[in-house]
Write an enzyme that holds these catalytic residues in place. Structure first.
Site, PDB file in Angstrom:
ATOM      1  N   TRP A 167      72.373  16.080  10.842  1.00 51.76           N
ATOM      2  CA  TRP A 167      71.684  15.852  11.734  1.00 51.76           C
ATOM      3  C   TRP A 167      71.213  17.498  12.642  1.00 51.76           C
ATOM      4  O   TRP A 167      69.704  17.644  12.848  1.00 51.76           O
ATOM      5  CB  TRP A 167      71.888  14.847  12.514  1.00 51.76           C
ATOM      6  CG  TRP A 167      71.000  13.509  11.409  1.00 51.76           C
ATOM      7  CD1 TRP A 167      72.746  13.113  12.004  1.00 51.76           C
ATOM      8  CD2 TRP A 167      70.219  13.454  10.639  1.00 51.76           C
ATOM      9  NE1 TRP A 167      71.871  11.168  10.307  1.00 51.76           N
ATOM     10  CE2 TRP A 167      70.482  11.848  10.240  1.00 51.76           C
ATOM     11  CE3 TRP A 167      69.306  13.692  10.438  1.00 51.76           C
ATOM     12  CZ2 TRP A 167      69.777  11.180   9.189  1.00 51.76           C
ATOM     13  CZ3 TRP A 167      67.896  13.125   9.551  1.00 51.76           C
ATOM     14  CH2 TRP A 167      68.769  11.873   9.444  1.00 51.76           C
ATOM     15  N   ASP A 239      70.322  15.350  20.382  1.00 53.23           N
ATOM     16  CA  ASP A 239      68.973  14.745  19.900  1.00 53.23           C
ATOM     17  C   ASP A 239      70.342  13.869  19.810  1.00 53.23           C
ATOM     18  O   ASP A 239      71.667  14.501  20.155  1.00 53.23           O
ATOM     19  CB  ASP A 239      69.344  14.514  18.261  1.00 53.23           C
ATOM     20  CG  ASP A 239      69.363  14.023  17.842  1.00 53.23           C
ATOM     21  OD1 ASP A 239      69.165  13.034  17.955  1.00 53.23           O
ATOM     22  OD2 ASP A 239      68.954  14.435  16.449  1.00 53.23           O
ATOM     23  N   LYS A 263      68.619   3.296  16.549  1.00 55.21           N
ATOM     24  CA  LYS A 263      69.822   2.646  16.167  1.00 55.21           C
ATOM     25  C   LYS A 263      70.336   2.336  17.613  1.00 55.21           C
ATOM     26  O   LYS A 263      71.393   0.903  17.540  1.00 55.21           O
ATOM     27  CB  LYS A 263      70.519   3.933  16.649  1.00 55.21           C
ATOM     28  CG  LYS A 263      70.009   5.038  15.064  1.00 55.21           C
ATOM     29  CD  LYS A 263      70.549   6.608  14.890  1.00 55.21           C
ATOM     30  CE  LYS A 263      70.200   7.231  13.976  1.00 55.21           C
ATOM     31  NZ  LYS A 263      70.444   7.009  12.626  1.00 55.21           N
TER      32      LYS A 263
END
Length: 428
Positions: A167, A239, A263
């Site tokens: 990511w 993030d 999530k």
């Protein structure tokens, strides 16, 4: 044939209407407690329920906890059972408004109260300072890979990225379209199993920001502390999609935090951005209006129709986390769950293996492999039969992965560990 006179809503007034909910849900409780006390045949394993908080009290329903699986998916992921039941009880008629959250105007007083309460509770959870704005956006964290450089720097500005997994790498590559990104450390050569020593980092002297991914969902690597940029004018950006609200965070250390909700705090469709207010208002001219933080902040996340039901669900999750005692207590529970799973892996004499360096193992996403890789498909198949699903590792790395977010109860991890030990006894 003459038709009987009815009003357009006569069906809804019919007591036998099959669509109208009849189950009454109790007042909002503390946190969910999903009790799976035994694994059904053919495997004979038992585990205690090990719930640490007050279970939800409901009237009898045709659907019970025993109908639900333990969902170890990385996202969209499991939600607290009591949050789902609360949303269910309010789905038809939100708190006497005569309509569902999915039907109400995003500019009406009802939804304004929902989004304002959600922001207030999130501020309480994370102790967000008043000089930070909270934005409820759309497009996932991936959209923020572009929005961040577009809002915080000009095309020729240098920005730094620490790449600890897939990511962070994606964020770096997207930033290259709108700035001059520099990878100051990458764990790719070691298959993303480590986090660097901060003292050894060679930062760009005039970088606008330093970007990290606080928890790599795919590779299971998590920052336990955060770097302080050496240049006082360089801001730290994180993030936090897969460990958002899983533990206390000093928001003041960051210029910007962003997270996809799906999530740990809600359904897919909501992206949360927490940004220091003095960083807003300097977007590049090419910035699309929906990605401009100033537009979103000036309109309190209501420039266009937001993901209303998703924000509402996030608000229920925030309320639930507060009821648990806040993020200090949430982190304690997460550590207990992760500990028993990592102990099972490390104590298997190599039958199971986790490649991540011990000091940076994620509390949220636990990747592991089998020494006999040919058994992995059988492991996943047997686990699914025992109502433990979504244990297959990401397609890019293989193996298995157990995502044990806030909403995964201790009993779920305990059941997985019992299954792992039994599987080893039969196949070791």
């Amino acid at each position: 044939m003459a038709m009987s006179a009815t009003t357009p809503h006569s069906l809804l007034k019919n007591p036998t209407n099959p669509f109208k909910p009849t189950t009454q849900i109790a007042a909002f409780p503390t946190t969910s407690s999903r009790h799976h006390t035994t694994i059904q045949k053919p495997i004979s394993i038992t585990c205690s329920s090990a719930a640490t908080t007050t279970p939800l009290q409901t009237t009898p329903s045709t659907s019970t906890s025993s109908d639900r699986v333990f969902n170890f998916a990385a996202g969209p992921a499991t939600l607290p059972e009591n949050v789902l039941l609360k949303a269910q009880s309010e789905l038809y008629d939100w708190r006497g408004s005569g309509m569902s959250v999915m039907e109400m105007s995003h500019r009406g007083k009802e939804f304004l109260s929902i989004i304002q309460q959600a922001e207030s509770d999130l501020r309480t959870l994370l102790n967000i300072p008043s000089d930070y704005a909270v934005l409820f956006l759309q497009g996932g964290a991936t959209t923020q890979f572009a929005a961040i450089p577009l809002n915080l720097c000009q095309p020729d500005d240098t920005v730094d990225y620490i790449v600890t997994g897939s990511w962070a790498d994606k964020a770096y590559k997207e930033a290259a379209k709108f700035s001059k990104p520099n990878v100051i450390w990458s764990g790719k050569s070691e298959k993303y199993t480590k986090i660097p020593s901060f003292d050894s980092l060679e930062e760009s002297p005039h970088a606008k920001y330093l970007h990290i991914c606080a928890n790599e969902t795919i590779h299971g690597v998590e920052f336990k502390d955060y770097p302080n940029p050496k240049n006082p004018n360089t801001i730290l950006i994180a993030d936090m999609s897969s460990n958002f609200c899983s533990k206390p965070v000093d928001v003041s250390k960051f210029g910007l935090i962003y997270a996809g909700a799906q999530k740990n705090v809600g359904p897919s469709g909501v992206t949360i951005v927490i940004i220091r207010k003095d960083l807003i208002g300097n977007a590049q001219p090419i910035t699309p209006i929906m990605l401009d933080y100033k537009i979103q902040a000036d309109n309190n996340s209501l420039y266009n129709t937001p993901p209303c039901f998703g924000i509402y669900t996030c608000g229920l999750v925030f309320e639930d986390l507060l009821a648990q005692g806040g993020l200090v207590e949430v982190e304690k529970n997460n550590k207990k769950k992760a500990q028993i799973l990592y102990d099972a892996i490390d104590g298997s004499n190599g039958f199971y293996r986790c490649p991540v360096e011990n000091s940076v193992r994620s509390l949220m996403n636990v990747p592991f492999t089998l020494a006999k890789s040919e058994l992995e498909a059988e492991f996943i198949k047997e686990a699914a039969k025992e109502k433990m699903v979504q244990l297959k590792g990401h397609r890019s790395v293989g193996g298995m992965r157990a995502s044990i977010y806030n909403a995964m109860p201790y009993a779920g991890v305990e059941k997985l560990v019992a299954f792992m030990k039994d599987f080893k006894a039969r196949h070791g």
